[in-house]
Design an enzyme around this catalytic site. Structure first.
Site, mmCIF file in Angstrom:
data_model
loop_
_atom_site.group_PDB
_atom_site.id
_atom_site.type_symbol
_atom_site.label_atom_id
_atom_site.label_comp_id
_atom_site.label_asym_id
_atom_site.label_seq_id
_atom_site.Cartn_x
_atom_site.Cartn_y
_atom_site.Cartn_z
ATOM 1 N N ASN A 150 0.814 -1.228 0.000
ATOM 2 C CA ASN A 150 0.000 0.000 0.000
ATOM 3 C C ASN A 150 0.845 1.275 0.000
ATOM 4 O OD1 ASN A 150 0.740 -0.652 2.652
ATOM 5 N ND2 ASN A 150 -0.948 0.509 3.500
ATOM 6 N N THR A 230 -1.507 -13.313 7.541
ATOM 7 C CA THR A 230 -0.098 -13.584 7.212
ATOM 8 C C THR A 230 0.756 -13.451 8.474
ATOM 9 O OG1 THR A 230 -0.548 -12.458 5.130
ATOM 10 C CG2 THR A 230 1.721 -13.059 5.535
ATOM 11 N N GLU A 248 3.324 -5.579 12.304
ATOM 12 C CA GLU A 248 2.384 -4.454 12.113
ATOM 13 C C GLU A 248 1.288 -4.966 11.204
ATOM 14 O OE1 GLU A 248 2.670 -1.763 13.764
ATOM 15 O OE2 GLU A 248 4.689 -2.122 14.516
ATOM 16 N N CYS A 282 -3.310 1.540 6.308
ATOM 17 C CA CYS A 282 -3.730 0.788 7.503
ATOM 18 C C CYS A 282 -4.354 1.710 8.544
ATOM 19 C CB CYS A 282 -2.534 0.039 8.082
ATOM 20 S SG CYS A 282 -1.114 1.115 8.325
ATOM 21 N N GLU A 461 7.159 0.185 16.085
ATOM 22 C CA GLU A 461 8.207 0.716 15.229
ATOM 23 C C GLU A 461 8.381 2.196 15.571
ATOM 24 O OE1 GLU A 461 6.599 -0.322 11.284
ATOM 25 O OE2 GLU A 461 8.065 -1.946 11.246
HETATM 26 P P1 NDP Z 1 -0.015 -9.488 3.059
HETATM 27 O O1 NDP Z 1 -0.044 -9.996 4.455
HETATM 28 O O2 NDP Z 1 -0.714 -10.274 2.025
HETATM 29 O O3 NDP Z 1 1.489 -9.358 2.552
HETATM 30 C C1 NDP Z 1 2.468 -8.558 3.184
HETATM 31 C C2 NDP Z 1 3.841 -9.045 2.764
HETATM 32 O O4 NDP Z 1 4.049 -10.365 3.255
HETATM 33 C C3 NDP Z 1 4.023 -9.142 1.246
HETATM 34 O O5 NDP Z 1 5.365 -8.861 0.921
HETATM 35 C C4 NDP Z 1 3.700 -10.585 1.000
HETATM 36 O O6 NDP Z 1 4.213 -11.069 -0.200
HETATM 37 C C5 NDP Z 1 4.360 -11.233 2.194
HETATM 38 N N1 NDP Z 1 3.836 -12.558 2.514
HETATM 39 C C6 NDP Z 1 2.640 -13.103 2.176
HETATM 40 N N2 NDP Z 1 2.545 -14.368 2.666
HETATM 41 C C7 NDP Z 1 3.703 -14.626 3.326
HETATM 42 C C8 NDP Z 1 4.206 -15.746 4.057
HETATM 43 N N3 NDP Z 1 3.497 -16.858 4.214
HETATM 44 N N4 NDP Z 1 5.427 -15.651 4.609
HETATM 45 C C9 NDP Z 1 6.149 -14.526 4.490
HETATM 46 N N5 NDP Z 1 5.746 -13.425 3.798
HETATM 47 C C10 NDP Z 1 4.524 -13.468 3.236
HETATM 48 O O7 NDP Z 1 -0.529 -7.997 3.133
HETATM 49 P P2 NDP Z 1 -0.793 -7.020 1.910
HETATM 50 O O8 NDP Z 1 0.445 -6.866 1.100
HETATM 51 O O9 NDP Z 1 -2.067 -7.441 1.258
HETATM 52 O O10 NDP Z 1 -1.006 -5.623 2.671
HETATM 53 C C11 NDP Z 1 -2.219 -5.220 3.190
HETATM 54 C C12 NDP Z 1 -2.287 -5.475 4.690
HETATM 55 O O11 NDP Z 1 -1.209 -4.804 5.337
HETATM 56 C C13 NDP Z 1 -3.543 -4.937 5.317
HETATM 57 O O12 NDP Z 1 -4.062 -5.889 6.212
HETATM 58 C C14 NDP Z 1 -3.061 -3.719 6.082
HETATM 59 O O13 NDP Z 1 -3.849 -3.372 7.191
HETATM 60 C C15 NDP Z 1 -1.703 -4.151 6.499
HETATM 61 N N6 NDP Z 1 -0.888 -2.991 6.822
HETATM 62 C C16 NDP Z 1 -0.572 -2.747 8.128
HETATM 63 C C17 NDP Z 1 0.156 -1.626 8.476
HETATM 64 C C18 NDP Z 1 0.538 -1.361 9.886
HETATM 65 O O14 NDP Z 1 1.431 -0.549 10.098
HETATM 66 N N7 NDP Z 1 -0.062 -1.991 10.877
HETATM 67 C C19 NDP Z 1 0.593 -0.656 7.462
HETATM 68 C C20 NDP Z 1 0.220 -1.027 6.115
HETATM 69 C C21 NDP Z 1 -0.497 -2.155 5.827
HETATM 70 P P3 NDP Z 1 3.212 -11.112 -1.475
HETATM 71 O O15 NDP Z 1 2.958 -9.707 -1.828
HETATM 72 O O16 NDP Z 1 3.982 -11.841 -2.468
HETATM 73 O O17 NDP Z 1 1.992 -11.847 -1.023
#
Ligand code: NDP
Length: 480
Positions: A150, A230, A248, A282, A461
């Site tokens: 994002n 995840t 996070e 988020c 963080e």
């Molecule tokens: P995901 O959990 O799908 O993915 C996040 C990252 O983890 C990506 O690089 C993804 O790779 C990787 N990933 C996915 N599966 C695995 C696994 N089994 N093992 C290790 N790494 C893995 O989240 P999104 O990318 O869809 O992001 C959106 C989410 O992030 C929302 O829920 C949002 O709320 C949260 N978010 C939280 C924030 C915070 O500060 N709390 C800030 C911003 C977002 P790939 O892309 O290849 O799947």
């Protein structure tokens, strides 16, 4: 078509199996480059490279490491336009957002931790007449950083900057959906001759490359930002290996509006807190609770503004909202709008996909959507949608607002609008969230702790919290 490459030990490398997949441009729905489908063999290389670089990087003075990090920041600034247009193209966000928020903030992240590390000190605890304890804070070694799509470079740099500043060597994976600015960052590293092996970037799917980073026995800490599901999967692998974990995760943030607020300021900020980055931050406030005295006034004014918001292609300077990040994500968001209707919700604005003219006719656009009439416990109000969709719910008292605000499994952030000072502090104290904004939204000081409670994450963080996470404390006692 261009193929982006991994960056390991200071060298651009194809994935070992030489397999790639398409990177889709959200604005058009068309592939525009290819991404390495890396797996554990590539991660193994990256971890070994980080391990070899560690003694010299961690042994460097903080001042010298700080200089290198400043050079990285300056390298991004020198290619600002390239980074901005790549981020907007990769993610679908309006180019002005990438220009004003994403890339400047990535620069700030590097500068902040580059300067932070030269001011970082550790504690001492005097025992009168007995001796003194002092605490050493030592880098951990090889650490893994995994970030979402994002705010691609913004969140990627928010992890790798403190990790490197503290003296660790990093194996990092940006989201496979938005890898491009991390790739340009590698070009900057090559240009400035950044020490080899300190930052290794491996592209690919979470289930392959991400999972391999988490499972590798030499990655001693994992810093992850992404979805709660995840996060759970990562914790289940990392916890039994006793890795340090910073998670996070998702949010379903309440925006609580009392009838004594500054209406105009609240209204314009609520537009941003609802729909900035297509609602894919988020920290966006997706559940809007409005005190009954101004509910109808707010609803009318807000819906009018939302209907006027311009959904357009990312390079359109007039775009308020661009494309959402991918087709599956668009379908997920649209399915939640359908669910909201099934649950009895009334769509007051939006509620549908937006079709632009060619060449954007296959892009992933959704009209900003406002829904009312839902029970606060229904799925639409409990599950994270992460798109341009908000719900409106009236409330009568503070207790009412708090009960509804605190009803979800999440607890990332909350926004409260009121001119009553005591009420503001009372609410800030009671709302279950790691971050609270009073009469504002998304004002960020990089020194403050950042993170959520409940299913929104573990750890914090930002500022010293991040430097503490990326170091191990060792206490030394000296007898007088
Ligand atoms: P995901 O959990 O799908 O993915 C996040 C990252 O983890 C990506 O690089 C993804 O790779 C990787 N990933 C996915 N599966 C695995 C696994 N089994 N093992 C290790 N790494 C893995 O989240 P999104 O990318 O869809 O992001 C959106 C989410 O992030 C929302 O829920 C949002 O709320 C949260 N978010 C939280 C924030 C915070 O500060 N709390 C800030 C911003 C977002 P790939 O892309 O290849 O799947």
């Amino acid at each position: 078509m261009e193929k982006i490459q991994n960056y390991i030990n200071g060298v651009f490398l194809a994935p070992k199996k030489n397999v790639y997949f398409d990177n889709i441009e959200p604005a058009t729905g068309k592939a525009y480059c290819q991404i390495p489908n890396s797996d554990d063999a590539d991660v193994e290389l990256a971890v070994n490279s980080a391990k070899e670089a560690f003694p010299s990087w961690s042994g460097m003075s903080n001042e010298l490491r700080s200089d290198w990090m400043m050079k990285l920041a300056e390298g991004i600034e020198a290619r600002m336009d390239e980074f901005v247009s790549a981020e907007s193209r990769d993610n679908g966000k309006p180019i002005k957002l990438a220009a004003h928020i994403d890339i400047p903030r990535a620069v700030s992240n590097f500068k902040f931790f580059a300067t932070g590390i030269v001011h970082y000190s550790s504690e001492s605890h005097l025992m009168h007449g007995v001796g003194v304890n002092y605490t050493l804070r030592k880098p951990i070694g090889v650490v893994g950083c995994i970030s979402p799509w994002n705010l691609p470079l913004y969140l990627f740099s928010w992890k790798i900057a403190p990790a490197m500043a503290a003296g660790n060597c990093v194996v990092a994976k940006p989201s496979e959906v938005t890898p491009y600015t991390a790739y340009i960052l590698c070009k900057v590293m090559e240009e400035i001759n950044f020490p080899k092996g300190v930052l290794n970037i491996v592209h690919g799917y979470g289930q392959n490359a991400g999972d391999a980073i988490v499972r590798h026995p030499l990655t001693k800490a994992i810093s992850f930002t992404g979805g709660t599901t995840t996060g759970k999967a990562i914790a289940s692998i990392a916890a039994p290996m006793f890795k340090k974990l910073s998670l996070e995760l998702g949010g379903k943030n309440p925006n609580i509006i009392f009838d004594d607020c500054d209406f105009d300021e609240m209204l314009s900020t609520t537009m941003r807190s609802s729909f900035a980055n297509q609602g894919q931050i988020c920290l966006c406030g997706s559940r809007i609770f409005v005190q009954r005295g101004i509910y109808e006034k707010f609803k009318t004014a807000f819906v009018e503004k939302v209907r006027k918001a311009n959904v357009s292609f990312p390079t359109d300077p007039e775009a308020h909202l661009g494309a959402v990040v991918s087709r599956p994500h668009m379908e997920k968001v649209l399915s939640y709008i359908e669910l909201a209707k099934e649950e009895g919700g009334i769509v007051l604005a939006g509620g549908h996909q937006v079709f632009l003219d060619a060449p954007y006719n296959n892009g992933f656009y959704i009209a900003p959507t406002v829904i009312e009439g839902l029970d606060y416990m229904c799925r639409t109000n409990q599950e994270e949608i992460f798109g341009p969709v908000v719900t409106l719910t009236p409330f009568d008292s503070e207790e009412d607002a708090l009960r509804m605000a605190n009803s979800t499994e999440y607890g990332l952030s909350a926004t409260i609008w009121t001119r009553d000072l005591q009420r503001a502090h009372r609410m800030a104290d009671q709302v279950q969230a790691g971050i609270v904004w009073l009469n504002s939204w998304l004002v960020r000081d990089l020194r403050t702790p950042f993170g959520g409670v409940k299913s929104s994450g573990v750890g914090r963080e930002g500022g010293w919290e991040a430097l503490r996470f990326f170091t191990e404390a060792k206490n030394v006692f000296v007898k007088y």
